[in-house]
Design an enzyme around this catalytic site. Structure first.
Site, PDB file in Angstrom:
ATOM      1  N   ASP A   1    -106.129  39.487   9.129  1.00 14.61           N
ATOM      2  CA  ASP A   1    -104.905  39.269   9.974  1.00 14.61           C
ATOM      3  C   ASP A   1    -104.058  38.223   8.924  1.00 14.61           C
ATOM      4  OD1 ASP A   1    -106.276  40.417  11.737  1.00 14.61           O
ATOM      5  OD2 ASP A   1    -105.538  39.151  13.406  1.00 14.61           O
TER       6      ASP A   1
ATOM      7  N   TYR B   1    -119.502  34.042  20.861  1.00 14.75           N
ATOM      8  CA  TYR B   1    -118.057  34.146  20.416  1.00 14.75           C
ATOM      9  C   TYR B   1    -116.978  34.365  21.295  1.00 14.75           C
ATOM     10  CZ  TYR B   1    -113.738  36.734  18.395  1.00 14.75           C
ATOM     11  OH  TYR B   1    -112.490  36.929  18.056  1.00 14.75           O
TER      12      TYR B   1
ATOM     13  N   SER C   1    -108.514  36.610  22.076  1.00 12.98           N
ATOM     14  CA  SER C   1    -109.496  37.876  21.916  1.00 12.98           C
ATOM     15  C   SER C   1    -109.725  38.594  23.339  1.00 12.98           C
ATOM     16  CB  SER C   1    -110.609  37.600  20.958  1.00 12.98           C
ATOM     17  OG  SER C   1    -111.424  38.930  21.046  1.00 12.98           O
TER      18      SER C   1
ATOM     19  N   GLU D   1    -111.936  40.220  23.862  1.00 15.65           N
ATOM     20  CA  GLU D   1    -113.544  39.996  23.896  1.00 15.65           C
ATOM     21  C   GLU D   1    -113.641  39.120  25.245  1.00 15.65           C
ATOM     22  OE1 GLU D   1    -115.511  42.666  21.936  1.00 15.65           O
ATOM     23  OE2 GLU D   1    -116.753  41.095  22.743  1.00 15.65           O
TER      24      GLU D   1
ATOM     25  N   GLN E   1    -115.214  32.523  12.986  1.00 15.02           N
ATOM     26  CA  GLN E   1    -116.435  33.208  12.784  1.00 15.02           C
ATOM     27  C   GLN E   1    -116.192  34.395  13.738  1.00 15.02           C
ATOM     28  OE1 GLN E   1    -118.832  35.706  12.680  1.00 15.02           O
ATOM     29  NE2 GLN E   1    -119.653  34.532  14.528  1.00 15.02           N
TER      30      GLN E   1
ATOM     31  N   ARG F   1    -126.277  44.944  20.795  1.00 15.52           N
ATOM     32  CA  ARG F   1    -125.906  43.557  21.047  1.00 15.52           C
ATOM     33  C   ARG F   1    -126.920  43.257  22.495  1.00 15.52           C
ATOM     34  NH1 ARG F   1    -119.767  43.829  19.169  1.00 15.52           N
ATOM     35  NH2 ARG F   1    -120.276  44.429  17.049  1.00 15.52           N
ATOM     36  N   PRO F   2    -127.237  42.090  22.715  1.00 16.73           N
ATOM     37  CA  PRO F   2    -128.074  41.441  23.693  1.00 16.73           C
ATOM     38  C   PRO F   2    -127.068  41.505  25.049  1.00 16.73           C
ATOM     39  CG  PRO F   2    -128.160  39.718  22.011  1.00 16.73           C
ATOM     40  CD  PRO F   2    -127.135  40.765  21.441  1.00 16.73           C
TER      41      PRO F   2
HETATM   42  P1  NAP Z   1    -111.358  37.746   9.561  1.00 19.22           P
HETATM   43  O1  NAP Z   1    -110.863  38.828   8.774  1.00 19.22           O
HETATM   44  O2  NAP Z   1    -113.063  37.771   9.858  1.00 19.22           O
HETATM   45  O3  NAP Z   1    -110.768  36.455   8.950  1.00 19.22           O
HETATM   46  C1  NAP Z   1    -111.302  35.138   9.467  1.00 19.22           C
HETATM   47  C2  NAP Z   1    -110.678  34.396   8.495  1.00 19.22           C
HETATM   48  O4  NAP Z   1    -111.217  32.928   9.194  1.00 19.22           O
HETATM   49  C3  NAP Z   1    -111.203  33.974   7.087  1.00 19.22           C
HETATM   50  O5  NAP Z   1    -109.922  33.811   6.361  1.00 19.22           O
HETATM   51  C4  NAP Z   1    -112.057  33.252   6.947  1.00 19.22           C
HETATM   52  O6  NAP Z   1    -112.442  32.717   5.672  1.00 19.22           O
HETATM   53  C5  NAP Z   1    -111.726  32.231   7.958  1.00 19.22           C
HETATM   54  N1  NAP Z   1    -112.668  31.240   8.362  1.00 19.22           N
HETATM   55  C6  NAP Z   1    -114.108  31.180   8.983  1.00 19.22           C
HETATM   56  N2  NAP Z   1    -114.388  30.159   9.215  1.00 19.22           N
HETATM   57  C7  NAP Z   1    -113.656  29.279   8.769  1.00 19.22           C
HETATM   58  C8  NAP Z   1    -113.628  27.709   9.087  1.00 19.22           C
HETATM   59  N3  NAP Z   1    -114.837  27.187   9.434  1.00 19.22           N
HETATM   60  N4  NAP Z   1    -112.643  27.187   8.354  1.00 19.22           N
HETATM   61  C9  NAP Z   1    -111.594  27.847   7.858  1.00 19.22           C
HETATM   62  N5  NAP Z   1    -111.298  28.993   7.931  1.00 19.22           N
HETATM   63  C10 NAP Z   1    -112.420  29.816   8.458  1.00 19.22           C
HETATM   64  O7  NAP Z   1    -110.970  38.046  11.118  1.00 19.22           O
HETATM   65  P2  NAP Z   1    -109.356  38.764  11.571  1.00 19.22           P
HETATM   66  O8  NAP Z   1    -109.785  40.033  11.950  1.00 19.22           O
HETATM   67  O9  NAP Z   1    -108.341  38.422  10.253  1.00 19.22           O
HETATM   68  O10 NAP Z   1    -109.020  37.921  12.728  1.00 19.22           O
HETATM   69  C11 NAP Z   1    -108.208  36.791  12.808  1.00 19.22           C
HETATM   70  C12 NAP Z   1    -108.367  36.191  14.022  1.00 19.22           C
HETATM   71  O11 NAP Z   1    -108.038  36.920  15.122  1.00 19.22           O
HETATM   72  C13 NAP Z   1    -109.754  35.382  14.441  1.00 19.22           C
HETATM   73  O12 NAP Z   1    -109.845  34.253  15.014  1.00 19.22           O
HETATM   74  C14 NAP Z   1    -110.389  36.556  15.475  1.00 19.22           C
HETATM   75  O13 NAP Z   1    -111.238  35.995  15.974  1.00 19.22           O
HETATM   76  C15 NAP Z   1    -109.091  36.650  16.028  1.00 19.22           C
HETATM   77  N6  NAP Z   1    -109.088  38.325  16.620  1.00 19.22           N
HETATM   78  C16 NAP Z   1    -109.258  39.281  15.861  1.00 19.22           C
HETATM   79  C17 NAP Z   1    -109.127  40.528  16.374  1.00 19.22           C
HETATM   80  C18 NAP Z   1    -109.391  41.833  15.807  1.00 19.22           C
HETATM   81  O14 NAP Z   1    -109.433  42.920  15.951  1.00 19.22           O
HETATM   82  N7  NAP Z   1    -109.368  41.778  14.227  1.00 19.22           N
HETATM   83  C19 NAP Z   1    -109.021  40.820  17.777  1.00 19.22           C
HETATM   84  C20 NAP Z   1    -108.692  39.509  18.640  1.00 19.22           C
HETATM   85  C21 NAP Z   1    -108.836  38.181  17.847  1.00 19.22           C
HETATM   86  P3  NAP Z   1    -113.366  33.335   4.647  1.00 19.22           P
HETATM   87  O15 NAP Z   1    -112.377  34.335   4.075  1.00 19.22           O
HETATM   88  O16 NAP Z   1    -113.730  32.240   3.745  1.00 19.22           O
HETATM   89  O17 NAP Z   1    -114.432  33.847   5.217  1.00 19.22           O
HETATM   90  O1  G4F Z   2    -116.251  46.562  15.365  1.00 18.89           O
HETATM   91  P1  G4F Z   2    -117.005  45.670  16.101  1.00 18.89           P
HETATM   92  O2  G4F Z   2    -117.881  45.085  15.673  1.00 18.89           O
HETATM   93  O3  G4F Z   2    -115.800  44.768  17.043  1.00 18.89           O
HETATM   94  P2  G4F Z   2    -115.996  43.958  18.547  1.00 18.89           P
HETATM   95  O4  G4F Z   2    -117.202  43.545  18.687  1.00 18.89           O
HETATM   96  O5  G4F Z   2    -115.110  44.801  19.235  1.00 18.89           O
HETATM   97  O6  G4F Z   2    -115.021  42.637  18.033  1.00 18.89           O
HETATM   98  C1  G4F Z   2    -113.882  42.523  17.115  1.00 18.89           C
HETATM   99  O7  G4F Z   2    -112.725  43.086  18.296  1.00 18.89           O
HETATM  100  C2  G4F Z   2    -112.659  41.720  19.001  1.00 18.89           C
HETATM  101  C3  G4F Z   2    -111.216  42.011  19.781  1.00 18.89           C
HETATM  102  O8  G4F Z   2    -111.816  42.604  20.952  1.00 18.89           O
HETATM  103  C4  G4F Z   2    -112.275  40.584  18.082  1.00 18.89           C
HETATM  104  F1  G4F Z   2    -112.042  39.465  19.016  1.00 18.89           F
HETATM  105  C5  G4F Z   2    -113.404  40.373  17.336  1.00 18.89           C
HETATM  106  O9  G4F Z   2    -113.130  39.152  16.480  1.00 18.89           O
HETATM  107  C6  G4F Z   2    -113.759  41.541  16.514  1.00 18.89           C
HETATM  108  O10 G4F Z   2    -112.766  41.807  15.572  1.00 18.89           O
HETATM  109  O11 G4F Z   2    -117.626  46.358  17.357  1.00 18.89           O
HETATM  110  C7  G4F Z   2    -117.035  47.444  18.067  1.00 18.89           C
HETATM  111  C8  G4F Z   2    -117.914  48.217  19.119  1.00 18.89           C
HETATM  112  C9  G4F Z   2    -118.993  47.407  19.806  1.00 18.89           C
HETATM  113  O12 G4F Z   2    -119.111  47.928  21.186  1.00 18.89           O
HETATM  114  C10 G4F Z   2    -120.209  47.707  18.955  1.00 18.89           C
HETATM  115  O13 G4F Z   2    -121.499  47.616  19.765  1.00 18.89           O
HETATM  116  O14 G4F Z   2    -118.735  49.019  17.950  1.00 18.89           O
HETATM  117  C11 G4F Z   2    -120.113  49.193  18.620  1.00 18.89           C
HETATM  118  N1  G4F Z   2    -120.827  49.467  17.383  1.00 18.89           N
HETATM  119  C12 G4F Z   2    -121.686  50.607  17.197  1.00 18.89           C
HETATM  120  N2  G4F Z   2    -122.274  50.465  16.295  1.00 18.89           N
HETATM  121  C13 G4F Z   2    -120.877  48.645  16.190  1.00 18.89           C
HETATM  122  C14 G4F Z   2    -121.916  49.350  15.469  1.00 18.89           C
HETATM  123  N3  G4F Z   2    -120.552  47.518  15.823  1.00 18.89           N
HETATM  124  C15 G4F Z   2    -120.572  47.208  14.496  1.00 18.89           C
HETATM  125  N4  G4F Z   2    -119.989  45.816  14.035  1.00 18.89           N
HETATM  126  N5  G4F Z   2    -121.677  47.793  13.765  1.00 18.89           N
HETATM  127  C16 G4F Z   2    -122.242  48.895  14.013  1.00 18.89           C
HETATM  128  O15 G4F Z   2    -122.981  49.402  13.490  1.00 18.89           O
END
Ligand code: NAP
Ligand code: G4F
Length: 371
Positions: free
Chosen positions: A14, A159, A135, A137, A89, A288-289
């Site tokens: 993002d 998380y 999120s 989640e 994370q 996942r648990p």
């Molecule tokens: P991402 O690709 O995993 O990026 C996470 C970022 O956080 C990376 O830049 C990481 O740095 C940094 N980070 C992790 N721990 C840190 C710390 N202790 N101090 C400073 N920076 C740290 O996640 P994303 O998909 O871009 O998501 C962005 C945000 O939206 C997150 O908060 C995520 O939980 C939230 N979110 C994501 C989704 C989704 O579907 N993508 C949906 C809802 C909410 P490094 O590069 O060093 O690892």
């Molecule tokens: O792609 P996922 O790991 O994303 P999840 O758990 O939905 O979380 C992501 O979206 C959230 C927003 O709702 C964010 F907040 C969060 O930071 C992250 O970006 O898993 C999606 C689904 C789960 O139900 C998982 O059990 O895919 C299922 N799955 C099945 N096989 C798997 C796998 N997920 C992963 N990562 N790896 C597998 O092999």
């Protein structure tokens, strides 16, 4: 007044799309980057310019959400008008392995940042707008479908528990201290820059590598989970729009359409003409648990108040990601053909990590793919 954005998590998926958007809009963009033994700026390298050039508007600062002093110092130096807190994370499955660390970064890290911003605003008399990456989640074991801003939370992972804390802390700072603090409750959003261990990218990367003979199997967990997947480029627009409103608020951002992991898998493999039964296997290590079975968002409020609408459907998103991963795999194929070693994909490396939460060894069962 000049627009100055500070982004935590700038090196993430993002963060990279948001940085592109804000630079296009004329902002100066500052990002907080964790020190690591290797550089983690790959997703923003195309935006970075040497600081000796003219009109450099992207600046990076070492820092960490766990290091409150570094946050305060950076805010004091940068003097941001908008702060986007994207750092986390962010992997749900990993949060079961590292629950305390996940909570520290997401819950306490957000609190460190909110407190730093509050003190900066009060001592410097400067307005700052804050965006918190909440999120879907948090809805977890959902109480209603589709989920909106008023749906109760029932988090199902460390998380999600930490995100609920950060979400309510942001609202508390808004109400207690009159901070312009907004939350975006974003449903899953993906792109070619998605981390390789999230399920969509894991699938598209594997499909492309299998197509080019670089990989022979793909191991997955629960294919029945349903998600509301959108395109990250659309979702960072919503983040920006939220901070341009007169008042801070909370917004759900989603497409309103949901699909199973199985449907995404079929879309990806069909796009490359691959047979799922031949390559895809089940591995309980990816279960996942406690699972989130269904997420489907109702983004009516964002549509009506922000004028925001998603532009990319799940099949379009899936094909965009497969096509990008095919280009990547072609580069890898060329290197292999020239006799070079290439790094293993992240997902393959991660599968070596243990012990698994279930305690079961990997199995090699063909995966049932029927709808
Ligand atoms: P991402 O690709 O995993 O990026 C996470 C970022 O956080 C990376 O830049 C990481 O740095 C940094 N980070 C992790 N721990 C840190 C710390 N202790 N101090 C400073 N920076 C740290 O996640 P994303 O998909 O871009 O998501 C962005 C945000 O939206 C997150 O908060 C995520 O939980 C939230 N979110 C994501 C989704 C989704 O579907 N993508 C949906 C809802 C909410 P490094 O590069 O060093 O690892
Ligand atoms: O792609 P996922 O790991 O994303 P999840 O758990 O939905 O979380 C992501 O979206 C959230 C927003 O709702 C964010 F907040 C969060 O930071 C992250 O970006 O898993 C999606 C689904 C789960 O139900 C998982 O059990 O895919 C299922 N799955 C099945 N096989 C798997 C796998 N997920 C992963 N990562 N790896 C597998 O092999």
């Amino acid at each position: 007044m000049d627009k100055v954005a500070l982004i935590t998590g700038i090196t993430g998926q993002d963060g990279s799309y948001l940085t592109e958007l804000l630079l296009q809009k004329g902002y100066s963009v500052h990002g907080i980057v964790r020190r690591s033994s290797v550089f983690t700026t790959e997703r923003i390298d195309h935006l970075y310019r040497d600081r000796h050039e003219d009109d450099v508007r992207l600046h990076l600062h070492y820092g960490d959400l766990l290091d409150a002093i570094s946050l305060r110092r950076t805010i004091g130096e940068v003097k941001p008008t908008e702060v986007y807190n994207l750092a986390a994370q962010s992997h749900v499955r990993t949060s079961f392995d590292q629950p305390v660390y996940t909570a520290e970064v997401i819950a306490l890290g957000t609190l460190h940042l909110l407190e730093a911003i509050r003190d900066y605003r009060d001592t410097q008399q400067r307005d700052v707008r804050f965006y918190q990456a909440s999120s879907s989640e948090m809805f977890g074991r959902v109480k209603e479908t589709p989920q909106s801003e008023t749906t109760p939370f029932y988090p199902r992972s460390p998380y999600a528990c930490a995100k609920v804390h950060a979400h309510w802390q942001t609202i508390n700072h808004r109400e207690a201290y009159d901070l312009f603090a907004t939350t975006g409750i974003l449903f899953n959003h993906e792109s070619p820059r998605r981390g390789e261990t999230f399920v969509t990218r894991k699938i598209t990367r594997a499909a492309a590598r299998i197509k080019l003979g670089l990989q022979s199997e793909l191991y997955l967990g629960n294919l029945d989970a349903k998600r509301d997947w959108g395109f990250t480029g659309d979702y960072v627009q919503a983040m920006w729009l939220m901070l341009q409103q007169d008042e801070p608020d909370d917004y759900v951002i989603a497409t309103g359409q949901c699909h199973t992991v199985r449907e995404f898998l079929i879309e990806a493999f069909n796009h490359l003409g691959l047979e799922i039964e031949r390559y895809v296997r089940f591995d309980p290590r990816y279960l996942r648990p406690t699972e989130v079975d269904l997420l489907q968002g109702d983004a009516r409020k964002a549509r009506e108040r922000l004028g925001w609408t998603p532009t990319v459907t799940m099949p379009q998103l899936c094909r965009m990601m497969v096509d990008a991963d095919l280009k990547l795999a072609e580069q890898e194929r060329a290197l292999v053909n020239a006799g070079h070693c290439i790094p293993q994909p992240c997902e393959s490396i991660e599968s070596q990590f243990g012990p698994s939460i279930i305690g079961a060894p990997p199995v090699r069962e063909p995966i049932p793919v029927g709808p």
